[in-house]
Write a protein that holds these residues in place. Structure first.
Motif, PDB file in Angstrom:
ATOM      1  N   PHE A   1       0.711  -1.241  -0.198  1.00 53.52           N
ATOM      2  CA  PHE A   1      -0.102  -0.302  -0.037  1.00 53.52           C
ATOM      3  C   PHE A   1       0.462   1.160   0.033  1.00 53.52           C
ATOM      4  N   GLU A   2       2.028   1.463   0.831  1.00 51.89           N
ATOM      5  CA  GLU A   2       2.629   2.677   0.671  1.00 51.89           C
ATOM      6  C   GLU A   2       3.495   2.517  -0.206  1.00 51.89           C
ATOM      7  N   ALA A   3       4.041   1.986  -1.110  1.00 50.66           N
ATOM      8  CA  ALA A   3       4.791   1.269  -2.240  1.00 50.66           C
ATOM      9  C   ALA A   3       3.600   2.140  -3.307  1.00 50.66           C
ATOM     10  N   GLN A   4       2.461   1.677  -3.587  1.00 50.96           N
ATOM     11  CA  GLN A   4       1.472   2.757  -4.126  1.00 50.96           C
ATOM     12  C   GLN A   4       1.310   3.730  -3.785  1.00 50.96           C
ATOM     13  N   PHE A   5       1.334   4.492  -3.022  1.00 47.20           N
ATOM     14  CA  PHE A   5       0.979   5.934  -2.765  1.00 47.20           C
ATOM     15  C   PHE A   5       2.523   6.178  -3.341  1.00 47.20           C
ATOM     16  N   LYS A   6       3.781   6.507  -3.164  1.00 45.96           N
ATOM     17  CA  LYS A   6       4.883   6.729  -2.973  1.00 45.96           C
ATOM     18  C   LYS A   6       5.118   6.657  -4.542  1.00 45.96           C
ATOM     19  N   LYS A   7       4.547   5.892  -5.463  1.00 43.12           N
ATOM     20  CA  LYS A   7       4.421   5.242  -6.839  1.00 43.12           C
ATOM     21  C   LYS A   7       3.691   7.015  -7.222  1.00 43.12           C
ATOM     22  N   SER A   8       2.390   6.736  -6.299  1.00 44.27           N
ATOM     23  CA  SER A   8       1.205   8.008  -7.609  1.00 44.27           C
ATOM     24  C   SER A   8       1.872   9.065  -6.988  1.00 44.27           C
ATOM     25  N   THR A   9       2.652   9.150  -5.890  1.00 46.13           N
ATOM     26  CA  THR A   9       2.460  10.680  -5.667  1.00 46.13           C
ATOM     27  C   THR A   9       4.200  11.332  -6.175  1.00 46.13           C
ATOM     28  N   LEU A  10       4.867  10.379  -6.283  1.00 43.38           N
ATOM     29  CA  LEU A  10       6.111  10.857  -6.605  1.00 43.38           C
ATOM     30  C   LEU A  10       7.004  11.936  -7.498  1.00 43.38           C
ATOM     31  N   PRO A  11       5.392  11.831  -9.111  1.00 43.85           N
ATOM     32  CA  PRO A  11       5.696  12.459  -9.559  1.00 43.85           C
ATOM     33  C   PRO A  11       5.303  14.387  -9.353  1.00 43.85           C
ATOM     34  N   LEU A  12       4.672  14.319  -7.912  1.00 42.36           N
ATOM     35  CA  LEU A  12       3.632  15.509  -7.678  1.00 42.36           C
ATOM     36  C   LEU A  12       5.051  15.856  -6.607  1.00 42.36           C
ATOM     37  N   MET A  13       6.529  15.343  -5.941  1.00 41.11           N
ATOM     38  CA  MET A  13       7.092  15.389  -4.711  1.00 41.11           C
ATOM     39  C   MET A  13       7.825  15.972  -5.870  1.00 41.11           C
ATOM     40  N   VAL A  14       8.456  15.456  -7.390  1.00 37.78           N
ATOM     41  CA  VAL A  14       9.538  15.752  -8.162  1.00 37.78           C
ATOM     42  C   VAL A  14       9.306  17.339  -8.332  1.00 37.78           C
ATOM     43  N   LEU A  15       8.163  16.997  -8.764  1.00 38.38           N
ATOM     44  CA  LEU A  15       8.046  18.723  -9.535  1.00 38.38           C
ATOM     45  C   LEU A  15       7.687  19.983  -8.099  1.00 38.38           C
ATOM     46  N   LYS A  16       7.228  18.843  -7.060  1.00 33.94           N
ATOM     47  CA  LYS A  16       7.268  20.541  -5.894  1.00 33.94           C
ATOM     48  C   LYS A  16       8.869  20.913  -5.685  1.00 33.94           C
ATOM     49  N   LEU A  17       9.587  19.857  -6.068  1.00 32.26           N
ATOM     50  CA  LEU A  17      10.938  20.172  -4.934  1.00 32.26           C
ATOM     51  C   LEU A  17      11.367  20.652  -6.383  1.00 32.26           C
ATOM     52  N   LEU A  18      11.535  20.378  -7.539  1.00 41.42           N
ATOM     53  CA  LEU A  18      11.961  21.690  -8.410  1.00 41.42           C
ATOM     54  C   LEU A  18      11.455  23.336  -8.562  1.00 41.42           C
ATOM     55  N   SER A  19       9.767  23.189  -8.612  1.00 39.16           N
ATOM     56  CA  SER A  19       9.672  24.615  -8.268  1.00 39.16           C
ATOM     57  C   SER A  19       9.993  25.213  -8.225  1.00 39.16           C
ATOM     58  N   GLU A  20      11.005  24.433  -6.303  1.00 32.55           N
ATOM     59  CA  GLU A  20      11.783  25.277  -5.317  1.00 32.55           C
ATOM     60  C   GLU A  20      13.481  25.872  -6.160  1.00 32.55           C
ATOM     61  N   LYS A  21      13.642  24.480  -6.923  1.00 36.18           N
ATOM     62  CA  LYS A  21      15.071  25.456  -7.816  1.00 36.18           C
ATOM     63  C   LYS A  21      15.323  24.354  -8.080  1.00 36.18           C
ATOM     64  N   GLU A  22      16.680  23.944  -9.404  1.00 36.64           N
ATOM     65  CA  GLU A  22      16.741  22.919  -9.760  1.00 36.64           C
ATOM     66  C   GLU A  22      17.713  22.321  -8.888  1.00 36.64           C
TER      67      GLU A  22
END
Length: 120
Positions: free
Chosen positions: A13-34
């Motif tokens: 369950f945790e792995a599937q949740f992380k897989k689903s939210t990973l693009p959101l997390m990556v984009l959020k962090l990259l929106s702050e800086k390269e």
């Protein structure tokens, strides 16, 4: 059901949740800086108190690049001769991030309302 089996189900369950939210997390962090990939992972770990690991990060970054949401901003060579590829979010990625954030917020609210409701 054995304790091991229960733990496997929770891990899935945790792995599937992380897989689903990973693009959101990556984009959020990259929106702050390269950032380069390892920096993305370390930032997520730090902000989550070591709880949010990023499996398959390179696959996610690659997919986000193919979709036009992320691009390589520069490459450098570190002191230990490692090539660091820095990524940045595109304008299209910023727009997509806002849509993902809104979708996540709505879904999290809906799930919370159902899961934590005292109604039968």
């Amino acid at each position: 059901m054995s304790e091991t089996k229960r733990r496997d189900i929770l891990d899935n369950f945790e792995a599937q949740f992380k897989k689903s939210t990973l693009p959101l997390m990556v984009l959020k962090l990259l929106s702050e800086k390269e950032m380069y990939a390892y920096e993305i992972v370390q930032t997520a770990l730090k902000r989550s108190g070591g709880k949010y690991k990023m499996p398959l990060l390179y696959n996610t970054i690659s997919k986000l690049q193919e979709q036009g949401f992320v691009e390589v901003s520069r490459k450098t060579i570190s002191d230990d001769n490692r090539v660091r590829i820095y990524y940045t979010i595109t304008e299209e990625g910023l727009s997509y991030l806002e849509k993902l954030k809104e979708t996540y917020k709505n879904l999290a609210e809906i799930v919370s309302n159902i899961v934590y409701s005292d109604r039968p």
